[in-house]
Design a protein around this motif. Structure first.
Motif, mmCIF file in Angstrom:
data_model
loop_
_atom_site.group_PDB
_atom_site.id
_atom_site.type_symbol
_atom_site.label_atom_id
_atom_site.label_comp_id
_atom_site.label_asym_id
_atom_site.label_seq_id
_atom_site.Cartn_x
_atom_site.Cartn_y
_atom_site.Cartn_z
ATOM 1 N N ARG A 25 15.455 -11.187 8.073
ATOM 2 C CA ARG A 25 17.089 -10.859 7.946
ATOM 3 C C ARG A 25 17.414 -10.270 9.386
ATOM 4 O O ARG A 25 18.486 -10.670 9.720
ATOM 5 N N ASP A 29 19.908 -12.227 11.875
ATOM 6 C CA ASP A 29 21.096 -11.653 12.197
ATOM 7 C C ASP A 29 21.166 -11.445 13.668
ATOM 8 O O ASP A 29 22.247 -11.757 14.322
ATOM 9 N N ARG A 74 20.179 -16.430 4.986
ATOM 10 C CA ARG A 74 19.935 -14.909 4.750
ATOM 11 C C ARG A 74 20.444 -14.731 3.229
ATOM 12 O O ARG A 74 19.726 -13.949 2.516
#
Length: 452
Positions: A25, A29, A74
Motif C-alpha cells: 500500500r 500510495d 489498494r
C-alpha cells in the motif's frame, strides 16, 4: 545483454524479501502521489511527443485511469492477499490446506507509445500490488514521456522498479532474459515475437494485443446514437486506440443514412478538427500508412472541415474487398470501413470468419437481440450501445483472446496476472500414513475405497 538493463535487473534481484500488504500500500500510495503531482508534466510531455494531444484526453485516459487503478487495488488488496482455505480429502484429515497468491518475482513490462502513461503504469500498479520487482520499458517512440516516467517512477518506488529507456534492442533483450514474468502491450505481430523469445526461458507472458474490433449496427439501432458513439470511440486519440471501432457492419438498406449520421456526429463532436480537441497522428510513418489504406477503395470524407497533416480527418471506406489492406490490417487511425450486410446471420458470419477481436460493439434498441450477437461471437470484451468505455472500469477484466491477446488485467485479474497460486499443507497425523509400506490389508481397503 545491454549493460544498463543487466545492472537494473541485478539491482532488483538483490532486493530483500516479499513486501507485506502494508508495504505494498505504501508503494501504491507513493506512485499515486507522484502521478498526481506530476500530472501536468506528463501532459506536456505527451503533447510534445505527439505533436498535439488534447489535455483533457490525456488527463482522462492516462492520469485518471492510473489513479483509479491504485484506488481500486489498494481497497481490495488485503482480500486478494488473504490465503484461501481448502477442504482436504478425508484421508488427510486433520491436516490444513491453504492456497496463497505469491509474487512472480522479477517481472518485465513493455509499454507502447499510444497511451504511454496508462499502458505503462496500470500494469505497474498490478505488479506492485502483487509484491513484485519490476523492469519497465516505456516506448522509444515517446521519448519525452519515457524520461518523465523514469524520473517519476524511480523516485516514487526506489528499489522496487527500474525504468530502462532505449530502443527496440532494450525490449528484445528484456524478452530474452530469464525473468519471472513478462507483460507486453502492442501489435499481434510483435506479440508473437515476444512470446517466442520468452518461451526459450519458459517465462510466463501476458499479451495485450490489438486486432480489428467490429461495430455491428443492427437494423433496429438508433442511427444517430450509434453513429455518435462510434465516432467518439473512433476519434479518441485520433483513432490511435487498440479498442477503437475498426470497422462497422451496417444493414445494406441503411448504408446511406448511417453514413450521413456519421458525418453529422463528426461535425458535432469536432466542429473544428484543427482546434485543441483533436489529436494529431503521432508518427509520420502512420500518417503515410493511413493514406495508403485509402488507395484502391471508395473513400469519402466524413468531416465538413478536413484538417491538414499531421492531423487526419475521418474517412469512410465503402464496402472494401475483404482482402484489401484496410480490412486485413488494424487501422489505428481515423479510417472507418462500412461493410453492408443482409440479415443478422450474415453479420455474425462475417465477424466469426476473422481473428478474434479485442472488442466487439453491438448497437440496437432490442438489447436481448444485441446480447445474442455478443453471445454468438468471441471477443476480448464487448459493449452494447456504447464503445471503448469498458476499458476504464477496474472491476472488469481487460484482455483479448486468440490473436488479440493472452491473459487479462485490471483489478483482481491484474493481481492474478502478476502472482501465482501456491499450495501449502500443514500435515498432522492422518490416515495417509496407512499407505506407506510394508503394504497389507489396510491399504487394500483404502484402494478399494479410492478406486470405487
Amino acid at each position: 545483454m545491454n549493460d544498463a538493463l543487466e545492472a537494473a535487473a541485478h539491482a532488483l534481484r538483490v532486493e530483500p524479501g516479499v513486501p507485506d500488504v502494508a508495504a505494498r500500500r505504501v508503494h501504491l500510495d507513493a506512485l499515486a502521489d507522484a502521478v498526481r503531482d506530476g500530472a501536468e508534466a506528463l501532459v506536456e510531455a505527451i503533447d510534445a511527443d505527439f505533436g498535439h494531444r488534447p489535455r483533457q484526453e490525456t488527463l482522462l485516459t492516462e492520469i485518471a485511469m492510473v489513479l483509479e487503478a491504485v484506488r481500486y487495488s489498494r481497497k481490495h488488496l488485503k482480500g486478494w492477499c488473504r490465503p484461501r482455505r481448502v477442504i482436504l480429502p478425508p484421508h488427510l484429515w486433520p491436516a490444513l490446506g491453504r492456497i496463497r497468491r505469491e509474487p512472480l518475482g522479477l517481472v518485465g513490462i513493455l509499454a507502447p507509445w499510444n497511451y504511454p502513461v496508462q499502458l505503462a503504469l496500470v500494469p505497474l500498479v498490478a505488479a506492485l500490488a502483487g509484491g513484485n520487482r519490476v523492469l519497465l520499458h516505456p516506448s522509444e517512440h515517446t521519448p519525452r514521456t519515457s524520461e518523465a516516467l523514469k524520473r517519476l517512477v524511480e523516485a516514487a518506488v526506489p528499489g522496487r522498479v527500474r525504468v530502462v529507456t532505449g530502443g527496440t534492442e532494450i525490449a528484445q533483450a528484456m524478452c530474452a532474459m530469464p525473468l519471472d514474468g513478462l507483460f507486453f502491450t502492442g501489435s499481434t505481430e510483435t506479440g508473437r515475437r515476444v512470446m517466442e523469445s520468452a518461451a526459450r526461458n519458459l517465462v510466463p507472458v501476458t499479451l495485450e494485443l490489438g486486432g480489428k474490433s467490429p461495430a455491428i449496427v443492427r437494423a433496429d439501432a438508433d442511427l444517430a446514437e450509434a453513429a455518435e458513439s462510434i465516432v467518439a470511440g473512433k476519434l479518441l486519440n485520433a483513432g490511435q486506440t487498440c479498442i477503437a471501432p475498426d470497422y462497422a457492419l451496417v444493414p445494406r438498406a441503411l448504408m446511406t443514412p448511417f453514413e450521413d449520421a456519421l458525418r453529422h456526429a463528426a461535425d458535432k463532436l469536432y466542429p473544428d478538427p484543427e482546434g485543441a480537441d483533436y489529436a494529431t497522428i503521432a508518427r509520420e510513418t502512420d500518417l503515410a500508412r493511413l493514406g495508403g489504406l485509402l488507395e484502391g477503395v471508395e473513400a469519402r470524407p466524413l468531416m465538413t472541415r478536413m484538417p491538414a497533416p499531421p492531423r487526419m480527418g475521418l474517412w469512410s471506406v465503402i464496402d472494401p474487398p475483404p482482402d484489401h489492406p484496410v480490412m486485413e490490417q488494424e487501422i489505428f487511425g481515423p479510417v472507418l470501413p462500412l461493410v453492408p450486410y443482409d440479415g443478422e446471420d450474415a453479420a455474425r458470419a462475417y465477424v466469426a470468419a476473422r481473428p478474434v477481436p479485442l472488442a466487439l460493439y453491438v448497437y440496437g434498441r432490442d438489447t436481448g437481440a444485441a446480447l445474442r450477437d455478443v453471445d454468438a461471437l468471441r471477443s476480448g470484451g464487448a459493449m452494447v450501445n456504447e464503445a471503448v468505455q469498458h476499458v476504464g472500469v477496474q472491476s472488469l477484466p481487460f484482455g483479448g483472446a486468440g490473436a488479440s491477446g493472452m491473459g487479462a488485467y485490471h483489478g483482481d485479474e491484474g493481481f492474478r496476472s502478476f502472482t501465482r497460486p501456491r499450495s501449502v499443507i500443514v500435515a498432522r497425523r492422518s490416515l495417509a500414513r496407512m499407505v506407506r509400506p510394508p503394504y497389507g490389508r489396510n491399504i487394500d481397503r483404502i484402494l478399494r475405497h479410492l478406486l470405487r
